[in-house]
Structure formats: structure tokens, C-alpha cells
Design an enzyme around this catalytic site. Sequence first.
Site, mmCIF file in Angstrom:
data_model
loop_
_atom_site.group_PDB
_atom_site.id
_atom_site.type_symbol
_atom_site.label_atom_id
_atom_site.label_comp_id
_atom_site.label_asym_id
_atom_site.label_seq_id
_atom_site.Cartn_x
_atom_site.Cartn_y
_atom_site.Cartn_z
ATOM 1 N N ARG A 212 0.815 -1.337 0.007
ATOM 2 C CA ARG A 212 0.016 0.078 -0.181
ATOM 3 C C ARG A 212 0.737 1.314 0.110
ATOM 4 O O ARG A 212 0.621 2.484 0.586
ATOM 5 C CB ARG A 212 -0.971 0.043 1.232
ATOM 6 C CG ARG A 212 -2.143 -1.131 1.040
ATOM 7 C CD ARG A 212 -3.020 -0.700 2.300
ATOM 8 N NE ARG A 212 -2.508 -0.918 3.576
ATOM 9 C CZ ARG A 212 -2.859 -0.580 4.646
ATOM 10 N NH1 ARG A 212 -4.037 -0.101 4.682
ATOM 11 N NH2 ARG A 212 -2.258 -0.945 5.918
ATOM 12 N N HIS B 21 -15.983 12.643 2.674
ATOM 13 C CA HIS B 21 -14.866 12.410 1.746
ATOM 14 C C HIS B 21 -14.093 13.395 1.315
ATOM 15 O O HIS B 21 -12.949 13.241 0.651
ATOM 16 C CB HIS B 21 -15.313 11.511 0.595
ATOM 17 C CG HIS B 21 -15.982 10.202 0.918
ATOM 18 N ND1 HIS B 21 -17.368 9.887 1.136
ATOM 19 C CD2 HIS B 21 -15.282 8.866 1.409
ATOM 20 C CE1 HIS B 21 -17.712 8.737 1.684
ATOM 21 N NE2 HIS B 21 -16.400 8.151 1.632
#
Length: 758
Positions: free
Chosen positions: A17, A696
Site C-alpha cells: 500500500r 470524503h
Amino acid sequence: MNISNHILGFPRIGVNRELKKAQENYWNKKISQKELLKVGKKIRIYNLKKQKKMGLDFLSVGDFSWYDHVLTTSIMLGNIPKRFINENQKKIDIDTMFYIARGVSHNNKETFPSEMTKWFNTNYHYIVPEFNKFSSFNFNCSQLLIEIDEALLIGKKVKPVILGPMSYLWLGKVDSKNFNCLNLLPKLLNVYREIFKFFKKKNIKWVQIDEPILSLELSDFWKEKFIYSYKYLKGYTKKLLTTYFGNISHNLDVVNSIPIDGVHIDIIYGNYDLLTFNEILSDKILLSLGIINGKNIWKSDLLKYYNIIKNFKKIRKNIWIGTSCSLLHIPIDINKEKKMTDKLKSYFSFAVQKCYEVFLLTNALNTGNIDLIKSWIFPLYSKKNKLNFNNKNLKKRLSLITEKDYKRCNEYRVRIKKQQKKLNLPIFPVTTIGSFPQTRDLRNLRLKFKENRINKTEYENNIFNIIKYNIKKQEELEIDVLVHGEPERNDMVEYFGEHLDGFLFTENGWVQSYGSRCVKPPIIIGDIFRSKKITIKWIKYAQSLTKKPVKGMLTGPITIFLWSFPREDLSYKIIIKQIALALKDEINDLEKNNINIIQIDEPALREGLPLNIKKRKKYLKTAINAFKLSVSSVKDTTQIHTHMCYCEFNDIIESITNLDADVITIEATRSRMDLLKCFKNFNYPNSIGPGFYDIHSPNIPTEEDILKLIYKSTKFIEVNKLWVNPDCGLKTRTWKESEKSLKNLVSAAKKMRLIKYS
């Protein structure tokens, strides 16, 4: 003629990641843009070398993205919403992309981000392109040029991957009902011509041009424009028209009418009859067969596919072997799972292994030697290694389900009166969706417990303290319906999988959901049932701290199923029912412990909708019944909530109504409440929380902006049915952001109460 092979795309997050970490460090000003770009390059080189090592004939480029590939396409095409173009800005760069995706605050002015929604029937999200009559396009080749040059240095044939013009327009949003995005085609196609000329200059032989909308039902007008577009783009380089997630047989009239050199079909999810399909498809076109499943992680039965294609290639000579879709929907490498036993690993195939499966099948078909594929699939056939799927008690329980188990005692209009009397909530009740900020300290606490550095008692005491803090904060903010904040949960699906029988977990099986957001889907490896209570301890404690109602928080059966990697030996209907029964037990226990509001989140409901319209009714019936099975036995006074986000509701509004949840909370902030039109047009009967805070985005919504949105919502939803809430959970936000935003949310709700009562 030897068969060639390829994949449609590779995961872009990095094996550990790295992209996520670099993105978030860049956004938090901990690293420079130069350092961020360096991380991206390292990931791309790793991906290319892995593909080469696994035996692929083509290296796919253009599948990398700094946020999502649709937004990358918008940047490549120069389609930038006007509000993100600064007069003093000399170039469009990576920051422009992040501003469009996340919004931007400058000189105390908030610029709201573009909308985000689901990528067809997946949990991957994309940033919705924006179109209007003034939209213009120009080719920005910088990123694509970098990636092509990187791949050419690896020493293999390079195949660029781009989103086709028709799918790009389909996926976008227009600013007016009176404007048709297809009016932009002439301008857009001129840029695509430039792109193909660019490929020709780079001596690219094949380009993968994705047109997934061919799996949908297209109107005659869209078909006409499809044909027009590809005739206009004739020449330059060979084009592989790529489709996935469904069957395109109904649109073969389009495919056969356009000047393309090849077409890719999804064998796994298209359920093709190859012989019939071959008879209809022009024999001049190369056929790429998407045989290796790009959406699930079980090994492919290569011997089965070998026998099918061995016979098929006698009929059609010019074929390729590939993955069903891009591999961005699965984890990267099973070999990174250090704690999983070798026996368990032998069942699974992640992205790197999928590349190898493509090679194995191609090699067997070209040489006739099947020894390697026999060795690969041995665990699938070995009786010694067979997994045990046979819970007799669960099987009996499933057999006893009747129609009565899918219905609550009374209708909403009867239930709501009883609920109002019991709960005594104000007009415009304020709540949150469930999770509160997952701080670094909280993540470290869970890690310490996982690594046995603290014992269970220490861990649970810390979790209780965090819940106590969460309740206190909500009471200070004067929120009406509280949540415990989910500090004990890593992920809304993974957590429940960990507490239900029948699931397997990975250490490093990360999959990108959007931007820097990654999830680690559990694997359904057995029969699913609840052998112990899951949430009761935490929710019961939270409720003991306050006189206000605290919601019990659960993830719904459809979402648990769709956000896991399911077993492939059992009907999805049975698996979903198993999950529903397990949740039913948990819900009944919550009710017994005086939890009067229970939220069962189903954000994946729309996501599971088949692209083929004829199959939707069957799926929706299964999904609705599963939800109702889990909640049907609760009392009228128990209020059932559900949450859905980032999807189009128009084509499933009737099914949402049939769920019969007392309250549904959705995401409507980015659309500025436009999503509510379908609820008004359908005359949705139950209560709705539209979402007035886009969690978000790092932007803090002002009280004034929230007031405007609430007021706009009252034009679509009856005042006594309107809830005030954020769009989604707050786990990705900081406490500083959350507290300010929630304070404004509550203040706006209070002002609306005064307006409506005066």
C-alpha cells in the site's frame, strides 16, 4: 498460429500500500510532490517486471492512477470543471486531480469536489466527469508518455489501456436536462484521434480501448453514435475493444459494424455460449477471451478451460487469452501472506498468480502439454485437500424459512407512530452514520492487541474508555441519536467476518476502493453462522451511559457478501441467506438488550445489480429478502435504519422501498440534493436522511451551506420524515474536522426547527 496473452490491468496501490501512504503523506504536507511521483514510478516498475516475469506477452500501461482511472482520463482529455481552473494556473497537474477528487479550500472559500459513484457492479469508486455545452477537450499526454517509456525499457510489447470515448461520456454528468453529452462527441473524438496518432508515433501495435457500456442496454441513438465514433477513429493503430462484467451479444450489431481489430469478452461474468457467439461475430476480428476471473481470488480450473478452448481454437484461429477484467479488484500477491498455511494458500490466486494462470493456460494451449496446469489445480481436485462445507443445523434452519419470515408485523405508517411515542425525537433529528475518527492511538491499540502486546482486559478497557468519550462528545454536541463510534472495528465487513464462522482473513490482501482508501475483503471459505454475540457488549455499554437512544450498528447481508470474496461451489442465494440468519440472531439480541434503533448498512445493494436488465429482478428479490429476513422478527417499536452511498437510485428505488426500512440514510451532498428527485418522483413512503456533510472531502461544511441543503431537501421530502446526518461514517476524518462539522450540522438542524415551527 500461437495464442497470445495479456491482462486488462494490474492493481496500482503497491504491494505494501505504498501509494496510499504516499498520497496521505503528500496531502498532509509530510512529503514533496517529487517524493510522491517517485513512489508512483517505483510501483509501476514493480508491476511491469512482475507481469514480465509471470510470462505475459503484452505489458499493460495506462492502468496506473493517482486517484482513479476515470479521473485520470478526465485529466488526459483536459476535461477540468471550471471551478478548479485558476486564472494564474499555468498547467494542469497532479494537484488539480486531487482538488477535483477531494475539494479544495482557498482564501476561506470552499470549492466542492466532483461527485463520486460506483464503477459498474464493483466496490471501486470513480470521480464522475462533468459536462456542459461549454466543455472543451485537449490531449494531455504527459503521464501516459511517462508510463509507455517506462514499459518500453522493460523489453516487452506494450499495450496502452484507455477508457473509450463512449463509456467516458456515459459515465459523466451533464449540468442541464436540456443538454445531451453526445453533443460533445465531435470535440472529444478529435482528442482521441490525437491519442491514437501519439500511439502510432510511439510504434504501439495494439491499444486496449475499454468500452464496458457495451454490456448494458443501449438505445438506438447511442448505438448509432458508437458506430459513428469508431468509424471516425479508424486507422492509426490496432484497437482491442474491451468489454467486461457482462455479456455483449445484444450489442454485436455495433461491434460488427465498426472498424476494430479485436474484441475482448468476459467469459466469467458474461456466461457466453462461445459457439453461438462465434457464429455472430465477424471472423475478421481477433477474439480475446477473459477466462481468468479478475473479481475473485480462487484458483481457476485451468483444465476445464483448456478443454473448452482446445476445441474452440479449431473453429476460430485468431484468439488471445486474458483476465475477465482488470485485476485492480483483487489483492496483489498471495505469497505476501506469511501467516496463512500452505494448504490454504494453494486454493487462492491473487493478481500476480492470475498473471501466471494466464501464462499457464496459454502455454498449455500452444504446446499441448498440460502437466503444469494439472499441478496448479491439484488442490481443487484432491480429496485430501477438500474443504468441509456441511453444517447440518444451518442447512435445516434454511429449509424451514417461509414467506412469513420476510415480513414485519405492521406497515411503516403503523410502526412510525409507535416509534415516535417511544423515542420522542424532535423534528429534523440529528444522527451520524456509525463510525467516529480512527485515530493513530486507536489503530495502535488494536495492533498491540493483535500482536499480543496487551491482554484482552487491557484492550477492552481502552475500547470502553473510547466509547465513553464518543458518547460524551455527542451529548455535548447535542446530537439526538447517538452511536458508540465503532472503535473496536477495523472495517465494516472484515469485523463481522472475524466474528462469524465461515470466513478466512489475509494480512496483506488489500484492494483499492477509491483514492487512498483500501479495504481488506474477507474470504468466504465455509458455511456462515453466528456462534457468539458480536456487538452486544459494546452497544449495551454505550446505551448505559446516556438516556438518548444509541443505535446498534450492523453491516447488512448483501454488503457482507459482495464485499467479501465468496466461495464458488455454492449458490450466492444460499450464502446470503446464511449471513442474514446470523445477523437476525444478533439483531434479536440487541433488541432484548433494549436497543431501540438498529442500523443495518447496505451500501453495496446497488453494486450487486446485474448489468443485464433481465437478471436484475432475480437479484433484487434475493437482496431484499435477505435484508427483511434479518429484521423481520423485531417489534414495531424498534426502528430499523439502513445506509446506502455513492450509487444511482433511480433504477432501484422500488426495491429500496421494498426493503421497508423505517429510515434510510444516503449520500446526496456532492449532488447538492439532486439525488432526492427520484425519491420525490417515486413518492418514497418512509423516512430519509440525505446526508449534509461530505465526509470524503477535507472541507468543513458551514452552517449556512448545510441550511441551504436542508431547506432544498424539504422540497423533495416531507419535513416530518427528514433526518439530518453526514453522508457516511467519520472514521477517515480527524476529530478536529468532525467536531466542527457536526457542530454546524446540529446548529443548522436547530435553526430549521425554528423556521418550521414558527
